[in-house]
Enzyme design. Structure first.
Site, PDB file in Angstrom:
ATOM      1  N   SER A   1       2.232   2.577  -2.201  1.00  0.00           N
ATOM      2  CA  SER A   1       2.697   3.854  -1.667  1.00  0.00           C
ATOM      3  C   SER A   1       3.276   4.693  -2.814  1.00  0.00           C
ATOM      4  O   SER A   1       2.610   4.880  -3.826  1.00  0.00           O
ATOM      5  CB  SER A   1       3.708   3.613  -0.544  1.00  0.00           C
ATOM      6  OG  SER A   1       3.872   4.754   0.245  1.00  0.00           O
TER       7      SER A   1
ATOM      8  N   ASP B   1      -5.358   3.262   6.812  1.00  0.00           N
ATOM      9  CA  ASP B   1      -4.083   3.805   6.360  1.00  0.00           C
ATOM     10  C   ASP B   1      -4.195   5.322   6.253  1.00  0.00           C
ATOM     11  O   ASP B   1      -5.043   5.829   5.518  1.00  0.00           O
ATOM     12  CB  ASP B   1      -3.724   3.207   4.999  1.00  0.00           C
ATOM     13  CG  ASP B   1      -2.461   3.802   4.411  1.00  0.00           C
ATOM     14  OD1 ASP B   1      -1.659   4.389   5.163  1.00  0.00           O
ATOM     15  OD2 ASP B   1      -2.276   3.662   3.180  1.00  0.00           O
TER      16      ASP B   1
ATOM     17  N   HIS C   1      -1.897   0.010   5.160  1.00  0.00           N
ATOM     18  CA  HIS C   1      -1.039   0.447   4.058  1.00  0.00           C
ATOM     19  C   HIS C   1      -0.725  -0.721   3.124  1.00  0.00           C
ATOM     20  O   HIS C   1      -0.048  -1.670   3.497  1.00  0.00           O
ATOM     21  CB  HIS C   1       0.249   1.031   4.631  1.00  0.00           C
ATOM     22  CG  HIS C   1       0.981   1.950   3.704  1.00  0.00           C
ATOM     23  ND1 HIS C   1       0.389   3.016   3.071  1.00  0.00           N
ATOM     24  CD2 HIS C   1       2.283   1.971   3.296  1.00  0.00           C
ATOM     25  CE1 HIS C   1       1.285   3.652   2.327  1.00  0.00           C
ATOM     26  NE2 HIS C   1       2.439   3.022   2.447  1.00  0.00           N
TER      27      HIS C   1
END
Length: 503
Positions: free
Chosen positions: A186, A437, A462
């Site tokens: 991320s 995601d 994710h």
């Protein structure tokens, strides 16, 4: 007029469930990578216990400002980092996780991939906490008090922190020749990719998982994130998607009824009576977004305890509900899977959740450099919304006394025409993504060169690849990790060959 909200929609990558509301209270909450994980770090206003992890805790004396030589630049704060040396030997690789917007212990506990591969590489594992998060606050409890103090919170300072700490660590270990590979997921994945580009003399490669480095300016369509969330639910069940899409109108009608909020509070099993329908909206919104993000193929406890394939399980609840039930009641039952899969909650906190882990720093970053425009199209299952730079900027000025620099990230790190630029410039970066995601649409989804590669998993979520391996992992995930390991092994082997031939 735009305004921030700290309603119950606290969460995102990861986790960070503190949401960032743009526009008036009647407009939707928007999510940024730094908002992913906050809900996971708090429960009913109390601090969750720190995870038990096989790492030693250390602190590094870090400079406040790396880019000026003013007297205040030399102010020192203690930056936290974690080390695991169970398999390491001098000269072997050092694997560094570039910390996200939160407590580094939590990221270490949820990045089991590094522990899985450490024995193979004899690697030293290092997790570095991002400045202004967790325990690494330059001004202690006053770090978020003013823009004057928050002004040192940005990605460039964070990358310089990582660089200085890594160099010092290698020197202190008398292992200056150890190759360094950086990892992140991320926002941490964005930092890992940028670190390789900015400090190629320190890191020989980077694994950037679910890193939306193209979510800026107009590189990626502004509606892409919420379109992707909606597509996940539509793929699971068209009826499920339509029920969720229709539930917002029912929610908007509640204030028309006498005692409407009181009835809503009872129906949503709120611990306290809610004062606004938008508390319920955000509570539902959070559940749908984070379940889409963490739609893992196995049970997980990343943001919250969830079953395998939670989007499918949510839609099953909606599809099997009584046809006489309202759409709003059906989506409440589905969202309860997210909030109460463990069946431990007697009631739900829909308002006034506290930021026990001091993660509000991301709001500052979003209001200065991390400007990721997000709109909601008519095709989405969420109410339509058009992002406004002006409203966003006005809101940031109101809250912090500063206006965002919307094009700074692409100026500092690039992004526009990335294939053309990096094809001749960069090397040794893996961009890994799962197409389920929502952040994947703002990442690199195709190979740029032979050494800047994209690994895309159609059923991935994710940063699924950074999770610890289990016996229930599907074949596609096993193969993705195998390919990552082979690429990293080649980087390291090439490095040692270069070192040997240089003497």
């Amino acid at each position: 007029m735009a305004s921030f909200s700290s309603s119950s929609i606290v969460l995102l990558l990861l986790l960070l469930l503190l949401f960032f509301t743009i526009a008036t209270e009647a407009l939707p909450t928007t999510y940024f990578p730094g908002i992913n994980y906050q809900s996971a770090l708090r429960k009913n206003g109390s601090i969750n216990p720190k995870p038990e992890i096989p790492y030693e805790t250390h602190y590094f004396p870090q400079n406040l400002d790396h880019f000026t030589f003013l007297p205040q630049s030399y102010r020192i704060f203690n930056q936290k980092y974690l080390i695991n040396r169970d398999f390491w030997q001098k000269g072997a690789p050092i694997f560094v996780y570039t910390g996200n917007e939160g407590d580094i212990d939590w990221f270490a506990a949820n990045t089991g991939f590094l522990l899985d591969v450490a024995p193979r590489f004899r690697a030293l594992l290092v997790f570095i906490e991002h400045r202004y998060y967790g325990e690494s606050k330059p001004f202690g409890k006053d770090s978020y008090k003013s823009a004057k103090k928050l002004g040192y919170l940005n990605s460039q300072q964070a990358l310089a922190d990582f660089a200085l700490l890594i160099r010092s660590l290698k020197h202190n270990l008398s292992s200056d020749s150890s190759p360094v590979v950086v990892f992140g997921g991320s926002y941490g994945g964005m930092l890992a990719a940028w670190f390789r580009l900015k400090y190629p003399h320190i890191a020989i490669g980077a694994l950037a998982s679910s890193a939306p480095i193209l979510q800026f300016d107009d590189i990626t369509p502004w509606s892409s994130f919420y379109d992707a969330v909606s597509q996940d639910f539509k793929d699971a069940s068209l009826n499920c998607y339509e029920v969720i899409k229709g539930s917002w109108a029912e929610l908007e009608d509640i204030p028309r009824y006498k005692q409407g909020l009181a009835e809503l509070s009872r129906n949503f099993r709120a611990c306290k009576e809610v004062r606004s329908i938008y508390s319920a909206r955000d509570w539902l919104w959070e559940a749908f977004v984070y379940v889409a993000m963490t739609n893992y193929p196995t049970e997980s406890n990343f943001i919250k305890p969830l079953p395998a394939h939670p989007v499918k399980q949510m839609c099953k609840i909606i599809d099997e509900s009584s046809p006489e039930a309202t759409k709003l009641s059906r989506v409440f039952e589905a969202a309860s899977l997210y909030y109460n899969y463990s069946s431990s909650e007697k009631c739900f906190e829909l308002e006034n959740e506290n930021d026990d882990h001091g993660l509000h720093g991301w709001n500052w970053q979003a209001c200065t450099e991390m400007v990721m425009p997000m709109s909601i199209s008519n095709e989405s299952m969420f109410p339509p919304y058009q992002f406004s730079y002006k409203d966003f900027s006005d809101d940031c000025l109101k809250n912090y006394g500063v206006r965002p620099r919307p094009h700074w990230i692409t100026t500092e790190f690039g992004g526009t025409n990335i294939e053309q630029v990096l094809k001749r410039f960069g090397s040794n970066i893996i961009f890994s993504n799962g197409l389920q995601d929502p952040w994947s649409r703002g990442s690199v989804l195709k190979n740029i060169s032979t050494s800047i590669v994209s690994l895309v998993a159609e059923k991935g979520a994710h940063h699924t690849d950074l999770r610890r391996a289990t016996r229930k992992d599907p074949d596609w995930l096993i193969e993705q990790r195998k390919e990552e390991i082979e690429i990293i092994q080649k980087w390291i082997s090439d490095y040692y060959i270069d070192i040997k031939t240089s003497y």
